[in-house]
Structures are given as structure tokens and as C-alpha cells.
Write a protein that holds these residues in place. Structure first.
Motif, PDB file in Angstrom:
ATOM      1  N   VAL A 158       0.821  -1.211   0.000  1.00  0.00           N
ATOM      2  CA  VAL A 158       0.000   0.000   0.000  1.00  0.00           C
ATOM      3  C   VAL A 158       0.855   1.261   0.000  1.00  0.00           C
ATOM      4  N   LEU A 159       1.849   1.317   0.893  1.00  0.00           N
ATOM      5  CA  LEU A 159       2.590   2.561   1.108  1.00  0.00           C
ATOM      6  C   LEU A 159       3.759   2.740   0.146  1.00  0.00           C
ATOM      7  N   LEU A 160       4.507   1.649  -0.131  1.00  0.00           N
ATOM      8  CA  LEU A 160       5.650   1.782  -1.026  1.00  0.00           C
ATOM      9  C   LEU A 160       5.226   1.942  -2.466  1.00  0.00           C
ATOM     10  N   GLY A 161       4.004   1.554  -2.777  1.00  0.00           N
ATOM     11  CA  GLY A 161       3.506   1.712  -4.143  1.00  0.00           C
ATOM     12  C   GLY A 161       3.094   3.125  -4.464  1.00  0.00           C
ATOM     13  N   GLY A 166       8.853   1.602  -5.250  1.00  0.00           N
ATOM     14  CA  GLY A 166       9.698   0.524  -4.788  1.00  0.00           C
ATOM     15  C   GLY A 166       9.047  -0.832  -4.711  1.00  0.00           C
ATOM     16  N   PHE A 167       7.733  -0.922  -4.891  1.00  0.00           N
ATOM     17  CA  PHE A 167       7.058  -2.212  -4.721  1.00  0.00           C
ATOM     18  C   PHE A 167       6.643  -2.755  -6.077  1.00  0.00           C
ATOM     19  N   PRO A 168       7.162  -3.935  -6.478  1.00  0.00           N
ATOM     20  CA  PRO A 168       6.841  -4.487  -7.782  1.00  0.00           C
ATOM     21  C   PRO A 168       5.404  -4.989  -7.849  1.00  0.00           C
ATOM     22  N   ALA A 169       4.865  -5.073  -9.058  1.00  0.00           N
ATOM     23  CA  ALA A 169       3.473  -5.482  -9.231  1.00  0.00           C
ATOM     24  C   ALA A 169       3.225  -6.909  -8.762  1.00  0.00           C
ATOM     25  N   ILE A 175       5.994 -12.794  -2.287  1.00  0.00           N
ATOM     26  CA  ILE A 175       6.144 -12.823  -0.838  1.00  0.00           C
ATOM     27  C   ILE A 175       5.456 -14.043  -0.251  1.00  0.00           C
ATOM     28  N   ALA A 176       4.256 -14.335  -0.737  1.00  0.00           N
ATOM     29  CA  ALA A 176       3.536 -15.508  -0.242  1.00  0.00           C
ATOM     30  C   ALA A 176       4.337 -16.783  -0.503  1.00  0.00           C
ATOM     31  N   LEU A 177       4.963 -16.856  -1.673  1.00  0.00           N
ATOM     32  CA  LEU A 177       5.709 -18.058  -2.029  1.00  0.00           C
ATOM     33  C   LEU A 177       7.028 -18.163  -1.264  1.00  0.00           C
ATOM     34  N   VAL A 290      13.176  -9.644  -1.306  1.00  0.00           N
ATOM     35  CA  VAL A 290      12.013 -10.082  -2.080  1.00  0.00           C
ATOM     36  C   VAL A 290      11.250  -8.873  -2.630  1.00  0.00           C
ATOM     37  N   LEU A 291      11.112  -7.842  -1.813  1.00  0.00           N
ATOM     38  CA  LEU A 291      10.292  -6.695  -2.189  1.00  0.00           C
ATOM     39  C   LEU A 291      10.936  -5.802  -3.236  1.00  0.00           C
ATOM     40  N   PHE A 292      12.263  -5.589  -3.132  1.00  0.00           N
ATOM     41  CA  PHE A 292      12.903  -4.545  -3.919  1.00  0.00           C
ATOM     42  C   PHE A 292      13.747  -5.052  -5.077  1.00  0.00           C
TER      43      PHE A 292
END
Length: 342
Positions: A158-161, A166-169, A175-177, A290-292
Motif C-alpha cells: 500500500v505505502l511503497l507503491g 519501490g514495490f513491484p506489481a 512474498i507468499a511463495l 524479495v520486495l525490492f
């Protein structure tokens, strides 16, 4: 004998040796970054290391022990609010420092830092040193770690998008995987492997730290190859450190005096201050990878700096709290402490 004339040696704030090892790993990535086939191998190994880390987190973390602490629900709710509400709000407020003080990339890392769960080990250690409620610190850290598995990625989405880019689609499915599935697998197998993990705690500690070093090396190698370190100057790094010092000071003040206004006794206030003002390097580094992706090296830099800063400052505070007069405490959460806060 007064404190000034005490013969005790002066207290020296700790420098975490592991942070020094992390910095050496960063230097190695700067001098010898993995590229080409080596980068592919390092990336695959890093992905596996992250999954292993969260499997071990799930296998070690006793959800039952955490749930047993629900009788102190007001304390745990206060810590969770500090970690996942107040910290993110302060992170959003820091957006006003872009671009004059912080670059967008450094701000993205600072905002991510504000979304990471609290620590467990250092919160317990400092609470114990300051003669606080250690059992509450254990449960608060466990709750924060459990909540962070879900809340940190959701808040990041929500926030990094918004504004940081910084947050990929495909961030949440990955992240779940990579994080949630291994964590749940560790939780489901805990009853069978908890004894083995306890008997080999030292070896698994080496595995933990070695895995994080691999994640850091891979992330900083990607950053070097992509040339993103040209965005950072010593002046920007100094500004980042000052912003983080202010952030830590605000959180330490809010958790201490805010918990007092909420009616908590001294021992509970100590636990709230240390559990509610710190962020977990061990949980944040793999999440950032994972996020970036290729931007992870800049994203984890604020967290690494904040980690060392919080250790040094909290060690000094814990030392001072340990010297407090022993108060006659009210029941936990039932009324204000009888000794005024320092």
C-alpha cells in the motif's frame, strides 16, 4: 557513593560485531560483485536462503506461547500500534524530506524500515537489563514477528507503491511463495522438529547469519551492477543518519511517556519502550530482497544503520533504567507507576 564518584568502569555502547561483518560483505560486493552466471547462481541461492530463514523462523516461534500472553493484551496492542501504526505514520511524514534531504530511493528504504516488525532478542536483553517485564517483552516480540509476516508485506504494497516506486506489481505473490509458505510449513512441522532445532541452536545460528550475509551480498552485487550507488553521496548518508536518529528519539519518547499516560507500571513501560521502538534486521533484510529486487541494496541501508543506532542508544537507556530506584509496582496495566519517570 554518587554515580559521578563510582569506581565502576564507564559504560561503552555496543558495536554489534555482526554489523561489522555485514559491512565487510557490502565491501566485498562493491569490489567483487557477482555478475553474469555467477549472479544467477547467487540469486538462486539467495532465494533459497530466504525461504530457509522463514522456515526456521516458523519452526522456532511458538504461537502457543505467544497466545498464552494474551492476558497482557493492552501491552501487546500498544507495542503493535507503535510498530505498525506510529512508525509508518512517521515514515510517511518523512516523505516531506524528499528530495531536499533524502533521495527517493533512500526514502523508500526509510519507509520500509518503518514497516518492519520489532526485534525479539534485543528487546528481551534490554528489558532484562533495565529490570522490566521480561515475559511481556518475549510475548510482545513474538506477536510482532507473527504479525509482521502478514502486515509488513501488506503495508509495503500500500505505502511503497505510492510515490516511491519501490514495490513491484508481482510483490505479494512472490512474498507468499518465498516468505509465508515456508513460515507456515515451519509452524506445521514445529512439533516434530523443535527438539532438533533446540539441540543444534548454535549451528542453526550460523546458518541464519550466513543466509543473511548471502542475501546482503546478492542485493549489493545487483546494486553495483545496476550502478545505483551513484545516487548516494556522503552528505545524503549523513542526512539519513540524522533523520534516523530523530526517528528513534521520537519513538523512544512516545513509547515511554505514552505508555505512562496509558497507566502502565514501570516494568511494563520498559518492555513497551524497548519492544516498540526497535526494528528487526534479521526479518527486514530477507523481506527487502524479495520486495525490492535490484534496488534492495539501497532499501536495506537505512535498516542496517538504524539497527546499530538502536543498539547503542538502547544500551545506554537500559543502563540508566537499571539504576532506577526499585518502585512499588501496581498490577500490570492497572495503574500508573508510583515512581516518576526519568
Amino acid at each position: 557513593m554518587s554515580r559521578r564518584t563510582s569506581l565502576r568502569p564507564p559504560f561503552r555502547p555496543p558495536v554489534d560485531p555482526y554489523v561489522l561483518v555485514l559491512l565487510c560483505t557490502v565491501l566485498l560486493a562493491a569490489l567483487l560483485p557477482a555478475s553474469g552466471t555467477a549472479a544467477d547462481v547467487a540469486g538462486g541461492a539467495s532465494t533459497g536462503a530466504v525461504a530457509l530463514l522463514f522456515f526456521l523462523y516458523g519452526a522456532r516461534l511458538s504461537a502457543r506461547e505467544a497466545l498464552d500472553g494474551l492476558r497482557h493484551w493492552r501491552l501487546h496492542a500498544t507495542v503493535l500500534a507503535a510498530t505498525f501504526v506510529v512508525f509508518p505514520l512517521l515514515g510517511l511524514a518523512a516523505g516531506g524530506l524528499v528530495p531536499a534531504v533524502l533521495t527517493p530511493a533512500l526514502y523508500g528504504g526509510l519507509l520500509f524500515l518503518c514497516l518492519v516488525p520489532s526485534t525479539i532478542q534485543s528487546s528481551i536483553a534490554f528489558t532484562s537489563m533495565a529490570r522490566g517485564n521480561v515475559s511481556a517483552a518475549i510475548c510482545a516480540g513474538s506477536f510482532s514477528s507473527l504479525a509482521g509476516i502478514v502486515l509488513t508485506p501488506l503495508l509495503a504494497a500500500v505505502l511503497l507503491g505510492r510515490g516511491t516506486g519501490g514495490f513491484p506489481a508481482d510483490g505479494l505473490p512472490r512474498i507468499a511463495l518465498q516468505l509465508l509458505v515456508p513460515f507456515l510449513a515451519g509452524q506445521s512441522l514445529r512439533r516434530w522438529i523443535a527438539g532438533f532445532l533446540a539441540r543444534h541452536r548454535r549451528l542453526l545460528g550460523v546458518v541464519d547469519r550466513g543466509s543473511i550475509l548471502l542475501v546482503v551480498y546478492t542485493a549489493f552485487s545487483q546494486g553495483m551492477v545496476a550502478g545505483i550507488w551513484h545516487q548516494v553521496t556522503p552528505v545524503r548518508l549523513g542526512a539519513l543518519l540524522l533523520v534516523e536518529a530523530l526517528l528513534l528519539a521520537v519513538m523512544l519518547t512516545l513509547t515511554w511517556y505514552g505508555s505512562g499516560r496509558l497507566g502502565f507500571g514501570r516494568a511494563d513501560r520498559v518492555a513497551i519502550q524497548f519492544a516498540g521502538s526497535k526494528k528487526s534486521l534479521a526479518a527486514g533484510l530477507p523481506m527487502a530482497s524479495v520486495l525490492f529486487g535490484a534496488q534492495a541494496s539501497l532499501a536495506v541501508l537505512p535498516l542496517m544503520l538504524f539497527h546499530q543506532l538502536q543498539l547503542m542508544v538502547c544500551a545506554v537507556i537500559a543502563k540508566r533504567r537499571a539504576a532506577d530506584p526499585r518502585p512499588v509496582e501496581a498490577a500490570p496495566g492497572s495503574g500508573p507507576a508510583r515512581v516518576p519517570a526519568r
